[in-house]
Every structure is written in structure tokens, then in C-alpha cells.
Motif scaffolding. Structure first.
Motif, PDB file in Angstrom:
ATOM      1  N   UNK A  97       8.880   0.250   1.557  1.00 55.01           N
ATOM      2  CA  UNK A  97       8.021   1.331   1.079  1.00 55.01           C
ATOM      3  C   UNK A  97       7.444   1.000  -0.299  1.00 55.01           C
ATOM      4  N   UNK A  98       8.136   0.190  -1.083  1.00 54.04           N
ATOM      5  CA  UNK A  98       7.652  -0.201  -2.408  1.00 54.04           C
ATOM      6  C   UNK A  98       6.614  -1.320  -2.316  1.00 54.04           C
ATOM      7  N   UNK A  99       6.534  -1.950  -1.144  1.00 57.61           N
ATOM      8  CA  UNK A  99       5.648  -3.101  -0.959  1.00 57.61           C
ATOM      9  C   UNK A  99       4.472  -2.793  -0.042  1.00 57.61           C
ATOM     10  N   UNK A 100       4.485  -1.610   0.584  1.00 58.00           N
ATOM     11  CA  UNK A 100       3.492  -1.294   1.619  1.00 58.00           C
ATOM     12  C   UNK A 100       3.458  -2.425   2.644  1.00 58.00           C
ATOM     13  N   UNK A 101       4.650  -2.880   3.010  1.00 57.24           N
ATOM     14  CA  UNK A 101       4.820  -4.126   3.768  1.00 57.24           C
ATOM     15  C   UNK A 101       4.112  -4.118   5.121  1.00 57.24           C
ATOM     16  N   UNK A 102       3.994  -2.949   5.745  1.00 54.16           N
ATOM     17  CA  UNK A 102       3.408  -2.887   7.085  1.00 54.16           C
ATOM     18  C   UNK A 102       1.957  -2.426   7.058  1.00 54.16           C
ATOM     19  N   UNK A 103       1.286  -2.679   5.937  1.00 56.58           N
ATOM     20  CA  UNK A 103      -0.126  -2.312   5.817  1.00 56.58           C
ATOM     21  C   UNK A 103      -0.961  -2.997   6.896  1.00 56.58           C
ATOM     22  N   UNK A 104      -2.010  -2.309   7.306  1.00 52.85           N
ATOM     23  CA  UNK A 104      -2.933  -2.802   8.337  1.00 52.85           C
ATOM     24  C   UNK A 104      -2.304  -2.810   9.728  1.00 52.85           C
ATOM     25  N   UNK A 157       1.188   1.619  -7.160  1.00 50.85           N
ATOM     26  CA  UNK A 157       0.480   0.692  -8.051  1.00 50.85           C
ATOM     27  C   UNK A 157       0.821   0.973  -9.518  1.00 50.85           C
ATOM     28  N   UNK A 158       0.850   2.255  -9.870  1.00 47.26           N
ATOM     29  CA  UNK A 158       1.219   2.617 -11.242  1.00 47.26           C
ATOM     30  C   UNK A 158       2.651   2.199 -11.546  1.00 47.26           C
ATOM     31  N   UNK A 159       3.545   2.467 -10.616  1.00 45.69           N
ATOM     32  CA  UNK A 159       4.955   2.117 -10.816  1.00 45.69           C
ATOM     33  C   UNK A 159       5.129   0.616 -11.005  1.00 45.69           C
ATOM     34  N   UNK A 160       4.474  -0.180 -10.165  1.00 52.74           N
ATOM     35  CA  UNK A 160       4.630  -1.636 -10.257  1.00 52.74           C
ATOM     36  C   UNK A 160       4.001  -2.182 -11.539  1.00 52.74           C
ATOM     37  N   UNK A 161       2.906  -1.560 -11.993  1.00 50.51           N
ATOM     38  CA  UNK A 161       2.247  -2.035 -13.216  1.00 50.51           C
ATOM     39  C   UNK A 161       3.119  -1.837 -14.445  1.00 50.51           C
ATOM     40  N   UNK A 162       4.053  -0.886 -14.372  1.00 50.54           N
ATOM     41  CA  UNK A 162       4.934  -0.587 -15.501  1.00 50.54           C
ATOM     42  C   UNK A 162       6.224  -1.401 -15.475  1.00 50.54           C
ATOM     43  N   UNK A 163       6.437  -2.144 -14.393  1.00 52.50           N
ATOM     44  CA  UNK A 163       7.652  -2.948 -14.290  1.00 52.50           C
ATOM     45  C   UNK A 163       7.542  -4.228 -15.109  1.00 52.50           C
ATOM     46  N   UNK A 164       8.679  -4.832 -15.380  1.00 52.61           N
ATOM     47  CA  UNK A 164       8.702  -6.115 -16.070  1.00 52.61           C
ATOM     48  C   UNK A 164       8.020  -7.182 -15.221  1.00 52.61           C
ATOM     49  N   UNK A 165       7.385  -8.151 -15.884  1.00 50.49           N
ATOM     50  CA  UNK A 165       6.692  -9.209 -15.156  1.00 50.49           C
ATOM     51  C   UNK A 165       7.631  -9.999 -14.260  1.00 50.49           C
ATOM     52  N   UNK A 178       5.896  -9.018  -8.888  1.00 54.98           N
ATOM     53  CA  UNK A 178       5.440 -10.341  -8.480  1.00 54.98           C
ATOM     54  C   UNK A 178       4.874 -10.321  -7.061  1.00 54.98           C
ATOM     55  N   UNK A 179       5.471  -9.502  -6.186  1.00 54.01           N
ATOM     56  CA  UNK A 179       4.961  -9.370  -4.817  1.00 54.01           C
ATOM     57  C   UNK A 179       3.548  -8.798  -4.835  1.00 54.01           C
ATOM     58  N   UNK A 180       3.363  -7.737  -5.596  1.00 53.54           N
ATOM     59  CA  UNK A 180       2.041  -7.114  -5.687  1.00 53.54           C
ATOM     60  C   UNK A 180       1.010  -8.085  -6.262  1.00 53.54           C
ATOM     61  N   UNK A 181       1.413  -8.864  -7.232  1.00 57.56           N
ATOM     62  CA  UNK A 181       0.486  -9.827  -7.832  1.00 57.56           C
ATOM     63  C   UNK A 181       0.128 -10.933  -6.838  1.00 57.56           C
ATOM     64  N   UNK A 182       1.132 -11.495  -6.177  1.00 53.45           N
ATOM     65  CA  UNK A 182       0.896 -12.624  -5.281  1.00 53.45           C
ATOM     66  C   UNK A 182       0.113 -12.227  -4.036  1.00 53.45           C
ATOM     67  N   UNK A 183       0.166 -10.952  -3.652  1.00 47.98           N
ATOM     68  CA  UNK A 183      -0.565 -10.494  -2.470  1.00 47.98           C
ATOM     69  C   UNK A 183      -1.879  -9.807  -2.821  1.00 47.98           C
ATOM     70  N   UNK A 184      -2.260  -9.849  -4.080  1.00 46.11           N
ATOM     71  CA  UNK A 184      -3.551  -9.323  -4.487  1.00 46.11           C
ATOM     72  C   UNK A 184      -3.679  -7.815  -4.491  1.00 46.11           C
ATOM     73  N   UNK A 185      -2.552  -7.111  -4.451  1.00 46.83           N
ATOM     74  CA  UNK A 185      -2.609  -5.658  -4.359  1.00 46.83           C
ATOM     75  C   UNK A 185      -3.079  -5.014  -5.665  1.00 46.83           C
TER      76      UNK A 185
END
Length: 242
Positions: free
Chosen positions: A114-121, A203-211, A217-224
Motif C-alpha cells: 500500500x505504501x508503494x502502490x505496487x499493483x498500479x495499472x 507522495x507527501x509521506x515518501x517525500x518527507x522520509x530520509x533519502x 528509494x522505491x518511489x525515486x527508482x520507479x519515477x513516481x
């Protein structure tokens, strides 16, 4: 001649009765879809027939993106099947106004998705059976969790033991028609309000997390992070599939 890519449907049946109402409805839906198009791989997984350990709450999945238990039971294989599916069906009888314990155990092990929206699309269909009450509550729960993982709900089948059989057949036909529209007739997948709200919060939650955090890192690597909406996410995934 153009050969269409085979479409995959995965039905997870959380019933404790192998020949119960829930399982039989799924079989009728499978038969209906195969009658419409044979180029569909429809797999049925009964949660009582697979080995899924109870979540220990160790938080390793949230922190590292993996579950230590996946090497001890069938969950790793099941995750791969979910990843490969175009449509996911969550089918369950009502147990005390909620899902059955096997279904809940399975969903608990997927909570970090649920934190990754893993099953998107991917698309979601829910099937709920009950002798009397709790259908709407259970159905809403499954849609909520599925949407939290990025699934788009497209159809639902709710059956009570007092329901008319013709009404049930109508619901099965309708669901099969809708699924066929997306899989075979290639109807476009679009976002909805809940998915947009979920995306904005995550997106807001992940942007506030440590790098260094796995989720960021998942959100960054998948272009989210480059997407301004969940509709953008769907467009991104569509381009990746080309």
C-alpha cells in the motif's frame, strides 16, 4: 496475423469451503470469461490450500522491501503471480462483518504494498458472499485495501443466500462483460478520486522520509515522484509496457 498477448486473471478465494458459494461463483465467472475469449489465463488460488504464515509485525517489509517469511512459505510465489496478473479478484465470504481469517492473513503480508502502490495499472474485482449481513462492509474493506495498493475497482459481485439465482447470473455476466472490455477490447484504465487522494498522501509521506529509506528509494527508482497525479502514474506504466 497479430497474436494478442495472453491476459492473466488471478482469483484469490478466501473461503474455508472448497465447494462453497464463493468458490462456485468464481468458477462460473471463469467459465463465462472463457466462453467469451479463450486467450485468458484464469487461475484460482484457494487460501486454505496454500501455506501463508501470519505476519510477525517485524516491519522488515516497510524498512527493506522484503519479508523474511517469503522464504518459508508460499507468499513469494503468490506475490509473483499477483505481479503478473492483469486482473485480481478478491473473493471472500463474510466472517463477523469482515473477511475470513485466511484472507486477512494474506492481506496482512501485503500491507507494505500500500505504501508503494505496487499493483498500479491493474484491475480489481470483488466477490462477497454472506448468509445475511456484512456484505457491504466486507466489500468496501477489500476495495479500500486493493485501491491502496494501486488497483482500480471495476466490478463487484455481492451474493446473499436469499438472493435470486437469476440475479446472481446477471451479476456474473455483467462482471465478465466489464472484464472483457478492459482485457480484450482494450478499454483505457483511468484513475478515480480515491486513487488520486491515496497517491497525494503517499507522495507527501515518501517525500518527507530520509533519502536512505527503502520506500523513498522505491518511489525515486520507479519515477513516481515525477508524477503529479495517479493518472500520470497510469500513463507512465502504460509507456513502460509498450
Amino acid at each position: 496475423m497479430v497474436i494478442s498477448k495472453q491476459k492473466n486473471i488471478l482469483a484469490l478465494v478466501g473461503s474455508n469451503h472448497i465447494n462453497g458459494f464463493t468458490r462456485n461463483i468464481i468458477q462460473l465467472l471463469k467459465d463465462n470469461l472463457h466462453a467469451r475469449n479463450e486467450n485468458i489465463d484464469f487461475q484460482i488460488i484457494d487460501t486454505t490450500e496454500i501455506d501463508i504464515n501470519v505476519c510477525r509485525g517485524c516491519n522488515t517489509c516497510f524498512e527493506k522491501g522484503l519479508c523474511p517469511l517469503d522464504r518459508q512459505d508460499d507468499m513469494g510465489q503468490l506475490k509473483a503471480m499477483l505481479d503478473n496478473a492483469d486482473v485480481i479478484i478478491l473473493a471472500c465470504p463474510v466472517y463477523l462483518m469482515h473477511v475470513s481469517s485466511p484472507m486477512k492473513i494474506l492481506l496482512d503480508r501485503l500491507s507494505y504494498w500500500c505504501h508503494l502502490l505496487k499493483l498500479r495499472n491493474k484491475l480489481l474485482v470483488t466477490v462477497i458472499t454472506t448468509s445475511r449481513s456484512g456484505a457491504n462492509e466486507t466489500n468496501n474493506y477489500l476495495k479500500y485495501i486493493g485501491s491502496g495498493m494501486g488497483l482500480l475497482p471495476i466490478s463487484e459481485i455481492i451474493f446473499t443466500h436469499s438472493s435470486d439465482i437469476d440475479e446472481l447470473i446477471h451479476k456474473i455476466n455483467k462482471s465478465a462483460y466489464i472484464i472483457n472490455q478492459y482485457l480484450i477490447e482494450k478499454k483505457e484504465i483511468h484513475s478515480n478520486q480515491f486513487l488520486e487522494e491515496t497517491f497525494a498522501i503517499e507522495k507527501l509521506d515518501k517525500s518527507l522520509q530520509l533519502d536512505s529509506s527503502f520506500e523513498k528509494q522505491y518511489w525515486q527508482s520507479h519515477g513516481l515522484f515525477n508524477c503529479s497525479s495517479f493518472e500520470d502514474v497510469l500513463s507512465l506504466e502504460k509507456e513502460r509496457k509498450k
